[in-house]
Motif scaffolding. Structure first.
Motif, mmCIF file in Angstrom:
data_model
loop_
_atom_site.group_PDB
_atom_site.id
_atom_site.type_symbol
_atom_site.label_atom_id
_atom_site.label_comp_id
_atom_site.label_asym_id
_atom_site.label_seq_id
_atom_site.Cartn_x
_atom_site.Cartn_y
_atom_site.Cartn_z
ATOM 1 N N VAL A 118 27.783 -51.031 -17.965
ATOM 2 C CA VAL A 118 28.765 -51.922 -17.350
ATOM 3 C C VAL A 118 28.052 -53.036 -16.597
ATOM 4 C CG1 VAL A 118 30.519 -50.115 -17.133
ATOM 5 C CG2 VAL A 118 28.984 -50.548 -15.244
ATOM 6 N N VAL A 119 28.718 -54.169 -16.488
ATOM 7 C CA VAL A 119 28.197 -55.303 -15.716
ATOM 8 C C VAL A 119 29.182 -55.566 -14.586
ATOM 9 C CG1 VAL A 119 27.551 -57.739 -15.745
ATOM 10 C CG2 VAL A 119 27.072 -56.292 -17.740
ATOM 11 N N GLU A 120 28.640 -55.604 -13.372
ATOM 12 C CA GLU A 120 29.448 -55.902 -12.193
ATOM 13 C C GLU A 120 28.874 -57.124 -11.487
ATOM 14 O OE1 GLU A 120 30.899 -51.439 -10.911
ATOM 15 O OE2 GLU A 120 29.149 -52.277 -9.923
ATOM 16 N N ALA A 121 29.740 -57.881 -10.831
ATOM 17 C CA ALA A 121 29.307 -59.045 -10.048
ATOM 18 C C ALA A 121 29.496 -58.740 -8.569
ATOM 19 C CB ALA A 121 30.118 -60.274 -10.431
ATOM 20 N N PHE A 122 28.493 -59.118 -7.778
ATOM 21 C CA PHE A 122 28.535 -58.981 -6.329
ATOM 22 C C PHE A 122 28.264 -60.358 -5.740
ATOM 23 C CE2 PHE A 122 26.892 -55.060 -8.086
ATOM 24 C CZ PHE A 122 27.477 -54.054 -7.349
ATOM 25 N N ASP A 123 29.100 -60.815 -4.835
ATOM 26 C CA ASP A 123 28.811 -62.051 -4.110
ATOM 27 C C ASP A 123 27.957 -61.681 -2.901
ATOM 28 O OD1 ASP A 123 30.297 -63.834 -5.748
ATOM 29 O OD2 ASP A 123 32.137 -63.109 -4.818
ATOM 30 N N ASP A 124 26.889 -62.433 -2.672
ATOM 31 C CA ASP A 124 26.044 -62.155 -1.513
ATOM 32 C C ASP A 124 26.892 -62.360 -0.261
ATOM 33 O OD1 ASP A 124 24.231 -62.365 0.711
ATOM 34 O OD2 ASP A 124 22.616 -62.734 -0.718
ATOM 35 N N PRO A 125 27.013 -61.340 0.599
ATOM 36 C CA PRO A 125 27.897 -61.448 1.756
ATOM 37 C C PRO A 125 27.426 -62.432 2.836
ATOM 38 C CG PRO A 125 26.701 -59.383 1.820
ATOM 39 C CD PRO A 125 26.372 -60.034 0.499
ATOM 40 N N PHE B 283 24.629 -70.846 4.133
ATOM 41 C CA PHE B 283 24.260 -69.623 4.832
ATOM 42 C C PHE B 283 25.277 -69.353 5.929
ATOM 43 C CE2 PHE B 283 20.480 -71.289 2.871
ATOM 44 C CZ PHE B 283 20.017 -70.163 2.204
ATOM 45 N N LEU B 284 25.881 -68.167 5.898
ATOM 46 C CA LEU B 284 26.920 -67.812 6.857
ATOM 47 C C LEU B 284 26.332 -67.370 8.192
ATOM 48 C CD1 LEU B 284 29.296 -65.971 4.380
ATOM 49 C CD2 LEU B 284 29.320 -68.370 5.077
ATOM 50 N N GLU B 285 25.069 -66.961 8.179
ATOM 51 C CA GLU B 285 24.354 -66.568 9.398
ATOM 52 C C GLU B 285 22.865 -66.535 9.074
ATOM 53 O OE1 GLU B 285 24.506 -61.886 9.745
ATOM 54 O OE2 GLU B 285 26.504 -62.685 9.281
ATOM 55 N N ASP C 156 17.395 -75.387 -2.685
ATOM 56 C CA ASP C 156 16.888 -76.751 -2.540
ATOM 57 C C ASP C 156 16.165 -76.882 -1.203
ATOM 58 O OD1 ASP C 156 16.903 -79.620 -1.747
ATOM 59 O OD2 ASP C 156 17.930 -79.843 -3.668
ATOM 60 N N ARG C 157 15.009 -77.516 -1.215
ATOM 61 C CA ARG C 157 14.204 -77.659 0.016
ATOM 62 C C ARG C 157 14.947 -78.444 1.105
ATOM 63 N NH1 ARG C 157 9.537 -75.102 0.204
ATOM 64 N NH2 ARG C 157 8.470 -74.743 -1.752
ATOM 65 N N ALA C 158 15.961 -79.221 0.721
ATOM 66 C CA ALA C 158 16.755 -79.949 1.728
ATOM 67 C C ALA C 158 17.624 -78.980 2.539
ATOM 68 C CB ALA C 158 17.639 -80.985 1.020
ATOM 69 N N THR C 159 17.759 -77.735 2.060
ATOM 70 C CA THR C 159 18.527 -76.696 2.759
ATOM 71 C C THR C 159 17.587 -75.549 3.101
ATOM 72 O OG1 THR C 159 20.434 -77.275 1.388
ATOM 73 C CG2 THR C 159 20.563 -75.213 2.616
ATOM 74 N N PRO C 160 16.871 -75.621 4.227
ATOM 75 C CA PRO C 160 15.977 -74.536 4.600
ATOM 76 C C PRO C 160 16.762 -73.254 4.854
ATOM 77 C CG PRO C 160 15.813 -76.355 6.172
ATOM 78 C CD PRO C 160 16.879 -76.711 5.194
ATOM 79 N N ILE C 161 16.173 -72.129 4.489
ATOM 80 C CA ILE C 161 16.831 -70.828 4.694
ATOM 81 C C ILE C 161 16.689 -70.463 6.168
ATOM 82 C CG2 ILE C 161 16.818 -68.383 4.092
ATOM 83 C CD1 ILE C 161 15.581 -69.246 1.359
ATOM 84 N N PRO C 162 17.819 -70.285 6.890
ATOM 85 C CA PRO C 162 17.728 -69.930 8.322
ATOM 86 C C PRO C 162 17.334 -68.459 8.469
ATOM 87 C CG PRO C 162 20.027 -69.985 7.651
ATOM 88 C CD PRO C 162 19.210 -70.430 6.451
ATOM 89 N N LEU C 163 16.342 -68.190 9.305
ATOM 90 C CA LEU C 163 15.871 -66.835 9.532
ATOM 91 C C LEU C 163 16.260 -66.334 10.916
ATOM 92 C CD1 LEU C 163 12.267 -67.014 8.039
ATOM 93 C CD2 LEU C 163 14.297 -65.951 7.039
ATOM 94 N N GLU C 164 16.514 -65.015 10.987
ATOM 95 C CA GLU C 164 16.735 -64.389 12.291
ATOM 96 C C GLU C 164 15.462 -64.491 13.102
ATOM 97 O OE1 GLU C 164 17.734 -60.284 11.757
ATOM 98 O OE2 GLU C 164 19.847 -60.724 11.419
ATOM 99 N N LYS C 165 15.616 -64.595 14.387
ATOM 100 C CA LYS C 165 14.434 -64.670 15.264
ATOM 101 C C LYS C 165 13.971 -63.321 15.674
ATOM 102 C CE LYS C 165 15.454 -69.223 16.714
ATOM 103 N NZ LYS C 165 14.608 -70.204 16.295
#
Length: 155
Positions: free
Chosen positions: A38-45, A87-89, A146-155
Motif C-alpha cells: 500500500v502507498v500512504e501519504a503523510f503531510d509533514d506536520p 515552516f510552522l515552527e 530554496d536557499r532564500a528560505t533558510p530552515i529555522p532551527l530550535e535553539k
C-alpha cells in the motif's frame, strides 16, 4: 527491565498518524484477505508544502484481518515539495516527523526528519523498530529548500 517497561509504555501511548491511503496492489491472494503493498501519504506536520509517500507491505490472512499480524519491515519513502514551503515552527535538527504502529504493541514505523543545515535540505529516513530489537532495513529521501528560505532551527 526498566528500559523494556519504558519502551512498552511509550509504544502504548504513541498517537497514530493520520495517513491518506493513496492506493495499493495485491502481492499474494488469500481466501481470508490478500497480502498487499500500500502507498500512504503523510503531510509533514511542521513543514507546510512537504508530503511523504510511504510504500509498505500489509499482511492479509486471518491475523491481518484481525489486526494482530506483525507487519514486515520492508518500507520505502519518497518525500516531495507539493506546494510553497512554509515552516510552522522552528525545527529540531532531528526528530520523528511521523510514527505508526506496525503491530499491536511491539513494532513501530518511524519517519525521522533530519535537517541538513549546510545544504538547506530536509532529509527523511524511515525504519521500523521493535521493543527489543529493530530492523536495519531503511529508506531515505530528501527535499531541498530554496536557499532564500533558510530552515529555522530550535535553539
Amino acid at each position: 527491565m526498566k528500559a523494556l517497561l519504558l519502551a512498552l509504555v511509550s509504544a502504548l501511548w504513541m498517537l497514530p498518524v493520520a495517513a491518506e491511503d493513496i492506493g495499493g496492489v495485491n502481492t499474494e491472494w488469500k481466501l481470508t484477505g490478500s497480502h498487499k503493498l500500500v502507498v500512504e501519504a503523510f503531510d509533514d506536520p511542521k513543514v507546510e508544502g512537504v508530503a511523504c509517500y510511504v510504500a509498505k507491505p500489509e499482511r492479509g490472512g486471518i491475523a491481518g484481518a484481525f489486526g494482530v499480524a506483525e507487519e514486515l519491515s520492508d518500507v520505502s519513502i519518497a518525500c516531495r515539495q507539493v506546494g510553497p514551503i512554509r515552516f510552522l515552527e522552528p525545527l529540531p535538527r532531528q526528530e520523528d516527523a511521523f510514527s505508526q504502529r506496525r503491530s499491536i504493541i511491539f513494532k513501530t514505523l518511524h519517519v525521522v526528519r533530519i535537517v541538513d543545515v549546510s545544504r538547506n535540505t530536509l532529509v527523511y529516513l524511515t525504519y521500523t523498530d521493535k521493543v527489543i530489537s529493530g530492523s536495519p532495513q531503511n529508506s531515505v529521501t530528501a527535499v531541498t529548500v530554496d536557499r532564500a528560505t533558510p530552515i529555522p532551527l530550535e535553539k
